[in-house]
Write an enzyme that holds these catalytic residues in place. Structure first.
Site, mmCIF file in Angstrom:
data_model
loop_
_atom_site.group_PDB
_atom_site.id
_atom_site.type_symbol
_atom_site.label_atom_id
_atom_site.label_comp_id
_atom_site.label_asym_id
_atom_site.label_seq_id
_atom_site.Cartn_x
_atom_site.Cartn_y
_atom_site.Cartn_z
ATOM 1 N N CYS A 1 0.758 -1.225 0.075
ATOM 2 C CA CYS A 1 0.131 -0.010 -0.124
ATOM 3 C C CYS A 1 0.959 1.143 -0.072
ATOM 4 O O CYS A 1 0.725 2.201 0.702
ATOM 5 C CB CYS A 1 -1.071 0.117 1.324
ATOM 6 S SG CYS A 1 -0.237 -0.364 2.853
ATOM 7 N N GLY A 2 1.970 1.412 -0.619
ATOM 8 C CA GLY A 2 2.792 2.286 -0.845
ATOM 9 C C GLY A 2 3.503 2.706 0.411
ATOM 10 O O GLY A 2 4.130 1.959 1.152
#
Length: 286
Positions: A89-90
């Site tokens: 998720c970055g």
């Protein structure tokens, strides 16, 4: 031809990755809609409840104030780091770890600072340092108000019993699918509303203002933590959807480049074979 086989294998691998990231993007998009609706519907209630509580607390005498508003010298701090249980998720989880580390090493340097991890990733980030007092990552398996209220009650008990002088929530606030804002929000002691307020004239209190505050405080604190976790939950799906969208775009671009490289290499190989055949035919005719 070995080179062509290698390129074909890479094209196949990138295509498989692209299918996975695309599927994860769609799953996160579906979950994001539900999580976004939940936090959007909850914010007005939570914000108004907090505003009312702060307004009432600011008008109470010091002797009648709640134990949760007790302003003490800050020697022991508890940071509630809210992350996710999964990655991909970055910078969602790394931003929480960075902000928590910043608070530990700079803002509250020289003080006893512990971490309550809500989310497996925040627990992984700080368990080796020995600062994690508990890991409540299981709350995301069934994210309900009652489950969060139990965690909030544990935190409130630690403050009221004097184990900590200050408690801060560190979480990602949801703005939109592409933007999450890292927040460091004081949970305890309760922060009175700054300045004078005239809104009290609009309220008629029954039974008394002090009794209402005492009943509102536990509910407001539990709601505040539930809102923070809901914000983080929506932010996680937004961050993952954005990250998987970028990953899918990158995989598509890489696949196209590999296909172009493959076609060029294949044409070069065919051209070389034709030249060899023509050269052999010319040698036989000569």
């Amino acid at each position: 031809m070995a080179n062509l086989k290698e390129i074909r294998n890479r094209i196949s691998s990138v295509s498989s990755t692209m299918q996975i990231t695309s599927a994860m993007k769609m799953v996160s998009a579906a979950k994001l809609k539900k999580a976004q609706d939940a936090i959007t519907a909850m914010r007005p209630y939570a914000d108004k409840l907090t505003e009312l509580l702060q307004s009432l607390s600011a008008t109470l005498d010091a002797d009648s104030g709640s134990k949760f508003a007790d302003q003490r010298e800050v020697n022991k701090v508890l940071l509630v780091a809210i992350s996710s249980n999964r990655g991909l998720c970055g910078a969602f989880n790394s931003n929480i770890a960075k902000q928590t580390t910043l608070l530990m090493n700079e803002t509250y340097a020289g003080k006893q600072v512990d971490v309550l991890a809500i989310g497996k990733k925040s627990n992984d980030a700080f368990e080796k340092t020995g600062n994690v007092i508990a890991n409540k990552s299981e709350v995301f398996d069934d994210l309900t108000f009652d489950n969060v209220a139990a965690i909030a009650q544990m935190i409130m008990d630690k403050f009221s019993e004097g184990e900590y002088d200050k408690i801060v929530l560190v979480y990602n606030q949801f703005k939109n699918a592409a933007t999450q804002i890292v927040q460091s929000e004081q949970f305890l002691p309760i922060v009175p509303m700054a300045g004078e307020t005239t809104s009290n004239a609009d309220y008629i209190f029954e039974p008394s203002k002090a009794e209402i505050v005492e009943q509102l405080i536990p509910k407001s604190l539990k709601t505040q933590l539930f809102k923070a976790i809901r914000d983080s939950f929506a932010s996680e799906h937004g961050a993952r959807m954005t990250a998987m969208h970028k990953a899918t775009d990158n995989a598509t671009e890489l696949r196209d480049q590999l296909k172009l490289t493959y076609n060029k290499a294949r044409q070069a190989a065919i051209t070389n074979e034709i030249l060899e055949i023509v050269g052999g035919a010319e040698a036989l005719n000569g």
